[in-house]
Scaffold this active site. Structure first.
Site, PDB file in Angstrom:
ATOM      1  N   TYR A   6      82.100 -25.778 -50.631  1.00 57.35           N
ATOM      2  CA  TYR A   6      81.289 -26.838 -50.003  1.00 57.35           C
ATOM      3  C   TYR A   6      81.013 -26.576 -48.525  1.00 57.35           C
ATOM      4  O   TYR A   6      80.816 -27.524 -47.768  1.00 57.35           O
ATOM      5  CB  TYR A   6      81.986 -28.209 -50.125  1.00 57.35           C
ATOM      6  CG  TYR A   6      82.390 -28.602 -51.521  1.00 57.35           C
ATOM      7  CD1 TYR A   6      81.433 -28.792 -52.513  1.00 57.35           C
ATOM      8  CD2 TYR A   6      83.723 -28.802 -51.851  1.00 57.35           C
ATOM      9  CE1 TYR A   6      81.796 -29.175 -53.795  1.00 57.35           C
ATOM     10  CE2 TYR A   6      84.102 -29.171 -53.125  1.00 57.35           C
ATOM     11  CZ  TYR A   6      83.133 -29.351 -54.091  1.00 57.35           C
ATOM     12  OH  TYR A   6      83.508 -29.722 -55.349  1.00 57.35           O
ATOM     13  N   TYR A 133      80.997 -38.645 -60.304  1.00 55.49           N
ATOM     14  CA  TYR A 133      81.290 -37.223 -60.069  1.00 55.49           C
ATOM     15  C   TYR A 133      82.153 -36.739 -61.228  1.00 55.49           C
ATOM     16  O   TYR A 133      83.194 -37.331 -61.526  1.00 55.49           O
ATOM     17  CB  TYR A 133      82.043 -37.010 -58.738  1.00 55.49           C
ATOM     18  CG  TYR A 133      82.424 -35.565 -58.565  1.00 55.49           C
ATOM     19  CD1 TYR A 133      81.491 -34.631 -58.098  1.00 55.49           C
ATOM     20  CD2 TYR A 133      83.691 -35.107 -58.920  1.00 55.49           C
ATOM     21  CE1 TYR A 133      81.822 -33.290 -57.981  1.00 55.49           C
ATOM     22  CE2 TYR A 133      84.029 -33.761 -58.805  1.00 55.49           C
ATOM     23  CZ  TYR A 133      83.088 -32.862 -58.341  1.00 55.49           C
ATOM     24  OH  TYR A 133      83.413 -31.535 -58.235  1.00 55.49           O
ATOM     25  N   ASP A 223      86.817 -39.841 -67.935  1.00 56.90           N
ATOM     26  CA  ASP A 223      87.169 -38.681 -67.113  1.00 56.90           C
ATOM     27  C   ASP A 223      88.289 -39.144 -66.180  1.00 56.90           C
ATOM     28  O   ASP A 223      88.030 -39.740 -65.125  1.00 56.90           O
ATOM     29  CB  ASP A 223      85.923 -38.225 -66.338  1.00 56.90           C
ATOM     30  CG  ASP A 223      86.245 -37.127 -65.327  1.00 56.90           C
ATOM     31  OD1 ASP A 223      87.433 -36.797 -65.165  1.00 56.90           O
ATOM     32  OD2 ASP A 223      85.294 -36.624 -64.694  1.00 56.90           O
ATOM     33  N   LYS A 250      93.905 -31.827 -62.729  1.00 57.54           N
ATOM     34  CA  LYS A 250      94.583 -31.998 -61.446  1.00 57.54           C
ATOM     35  C   LYS A 250      96.097 -32.192 -61.571  1.00 57.54           C
ATOM     36  O   LYS A 250      96.847 -31.228 -61.591  1.00 57.54           O
ATOM     37  CB  LYS A 250      93.953 -33.172 -60.667  1.00 57.54           C
ATOM     38  CG  LYS A 250      92.518 -32.887 -60.215  1.00 57.54           C
ATOM     39  CD  LYS A 250      92.035 -33.953 -59.280  1.00 57.54           C
ATOM     40  CE  LYS A 250      90.572 -33.819 -58.942  1.00 57.54           C
ATOM     41  NZ  LYS A 250      90.277 -32.863 -57.881  1.00 57.54           N
TER      42      LYS A 250
HETATM   43  C1  LIG Z   1      86.686 -37.237 -61.815  1.00 62.21           C
HETATM   44  C2  LIG Z   1      86.652 -35.756 -61.689  1.00 62.21           C
HETATM   45  N1  LIG Z   1      86.235 -35.029 -62.728  1.00 62.21           N
HETATM   46  C3  LIG Z   1      86.212 -33.674 -62.683  1.00 62.21           C
HETATM   47  C4  LIG Z   1      86.595 -33.001 -61.554  1.00 62.21           C
HETATM   48  C5  LIG Z   1      86.525 -31.501 -61.510  1.00 62.21           C
HETATM   49  O1  LIG Z   1      87.787 -30.945 -61.550  1.00 62.21           O
HETATM   50  P1  LIG Z   1      87.991 -29.415 -61.087  1.00 62.21           P
HETATM   51  O2  LIG Z   1      87.807 -29.406 -59.604  1.00 62.21           O
HETATM   52  O3  LIG Z   1      89.397 -29.104 -61.506  1.00 62.21           O
HETATM   53  O4  LIG Z   1      86.977 -28.595 -61.803  1.00 62.21           O
HETATM   54  C6  LIG Z   1      87.041 -33.729 -60.438  1.00 62.21           C
HETATM   55  C7  LIG Z   1      87.435 -33.041 -59.206  1.00 62.21           C
HETATM   56  O5  LIG Z   1      87.537 -33.606 -58.138  1.00 62.21           O
HETATM   57  C8  LIG Z   1      87.060 -35.139 -60.506  1.00 62.21           C
HETATM   58  O6  LIG Z   1      87.445 -35.892 -59.470  1.00 62.21           O
END
Ligand SMILES: Cc1ncc(COP(=O)(O)O)c(C=O)c1O
Length: 399
Positions: A6, A133, A223, A250
């Site tokens: 980023y 996101y 998610d 995560k």
């Molecule tokens: C809600 C959500 N989904 C997916 C992701 C993507 O995860 P990664 O960075 O492990 O690809 C993130 C990352 O911040 C997230 O906050």
């Protein structure tokens, strides 16, 4: 040459070089600072936790990785059994992958193919939230609603398959009434939208979403890459409202090794279970079910269960509410707190310019973005360390 995330490489400031880390502390050559954002919200047990290190080392002495194509092993079997037992209802079928973005890709692919397997090929639509996101890969960018990505997607044509709605029940009802015949799923970051601005919303929206998905036969995807493992003050939001597909990442491994899991309920799994090879889920990341990651995840879940993490998170919420009470400043739009997340939204992003350096000088690592100054601390944080993080945020407005 490292290409950083980023960042405009030409103008970025030098990153802080970390030479050591333990508990909530990151060490540079010059000093130390509290990681107030848990390495993008993942390192819930803090750094260099002896039990997690030991679990990884022990597994590495046997083998670090074998693929799941035609092979299997005990750590992945134990982890999928544990998740099936630990997660609510019949969320029992675990598909592993190497990152949250890929975990969400798998979920979106699963939802689409679930209907294709039933002969409903027209259901290509995805209902998603404004400010969503879901990751940085192409389909997750499309399901997301991030201004920064729009120009990339526009170059590929319209976002024709995704409809975005705000977290308001009338908008949800309207979208289902209008588009239900072409949708395969509704995907949400439940209760807390992270990268879209630490936006919090009510569980009533999710309950209504569950009812409407049931009524129209559309799959509900949570998610929980960011919200899972206690971040909202619930173990999982899926404990309150059960989705058909749940994505975790995560903190799954305590943030020690990149890994994710897409967990399907029985209905979804049975949509693939047949004598027809074409009905198989055609996905298979090389590092899915990595033995080191699975061993870390098993230990992380054990710590979470045995060391009173839900109480710790409740303590973090209580201290945060107490300390942030009364913070007001004409530059502040809103202060939001949920579980282990606090966000100070400012009216003008310029208000936060220079904060990172200011925080570093006070022994706190922070990374505000756009109009959002936030903290998502490791759950092992001590009260005085948390107060140090919160004082830093408050004092920025009192200078
Ligand atoms: C809600 C959500 N989904 C997916 C992701 C993507 O995860 P990664 O960075 O492990 O690809 C993130 C990352 O911040 C997230 O906050």
């Amino acid at each position: 040459m490292i290409w950083y995330p980023y960042e405009q490489m030409k103008t970025m400031r030098d990153p802080y070089e970390i030479v050591d880390a333990e508990g909530v502390w990151l060490y540079t050559k010059e000093g130390r600072m509290i990681d107030s954002i848990s390495s993008w919200w993942s390192v819930i047990h803090g750094y260099r936790h002896p039990a997690l290190t030991e679990a990884i080392v022990k597994q590495a002495r046997q083998f670090s990785h074998v693929m799941l194509g035609g092979l299997t092993h005990e750590p992945v079997r134990r982890l999928s059994d544990k998740l099936a037992e630990w997660l609510p209802g019949d969320l029992d079928y675990c598909f592993f992958s190497d990152s949250g973005s890929v975990g969400v890709e798998v979920a979106l692919k699963m939802a689409l193919q679930y209907f294709i397997n039933r002969g409903e090929r027209q259901r290509t639509g995805i209902l998603s939230l404004t400010h969503a996101y879901h990751g940085d890969t192409f389909k997750t960018m499309e399901a997301g609603d991030d201004e920064d990505y729009h120009f990339i997607l526009e170059a590929c044509g319209e976002k024709k398959d995704v409809i975005h709605i705000p977290t308001e029940i009338p908008a949800l009802e309207d979208a289902f009434a209008r588009f239900h015949t072409k949708l395969n799923c509704l995907i949400v970051e439940p209760l807390l939208q992270g990268a879209g601005g630490m936006r919090m919303y009510d569980v009533s929206f999710l309950k209504r979403a569950r009812q409407l998905c049931d009524r129209y036969g559309i799959l509900l995807i949570f998610d929980e890459v960011a919200t899972g493992f206690g971040r909202t003050g619930n173990r999982f939001v899926a404990d309150l409202v059960q989705p058909d597909i749940l994505v975790l990442g995560k903190a799954l491994t305590g943030g020690y090794i990149g890994h994710a899991v897409t967990v399907a309920n029985r209905k979804v799994y049975e949509g693939f279970y047949s004598d027809d090879p074409a009905h198989a889920l055609m996905h298979g990341p090389t590092f899915m079910g990595n033995a080191l990651a699975c061993s870390a995840a098993l230990k992380s879940i054990e710590l979470f269960e045995t060391e009173g993490y839900m109480d710790r998170i409740a303590g973090i919420t209580e201290i945060t509410r107490r300390e942030m009470e009364g913070l007001s400043d004409p530059r502040i739009e809103e202060v939001r707190i949920l579980g282990g997340c606090v966000c100070v939204e400012v009216k003008d992003a310029k208000t936060l310019q220079g904060y990172q350096q200011y925080a570093k000088e006070r022994g706190v690592f922070s990374r505000p973005f756009l109009n959002y100054l936030y903290a998502m601390v490791p759950y092992v944080i001590l009260e005085e360390e948390l107060i140090c993080v919160l004082d830093c945020m408050k004092d920025w407005f009192r200078r």
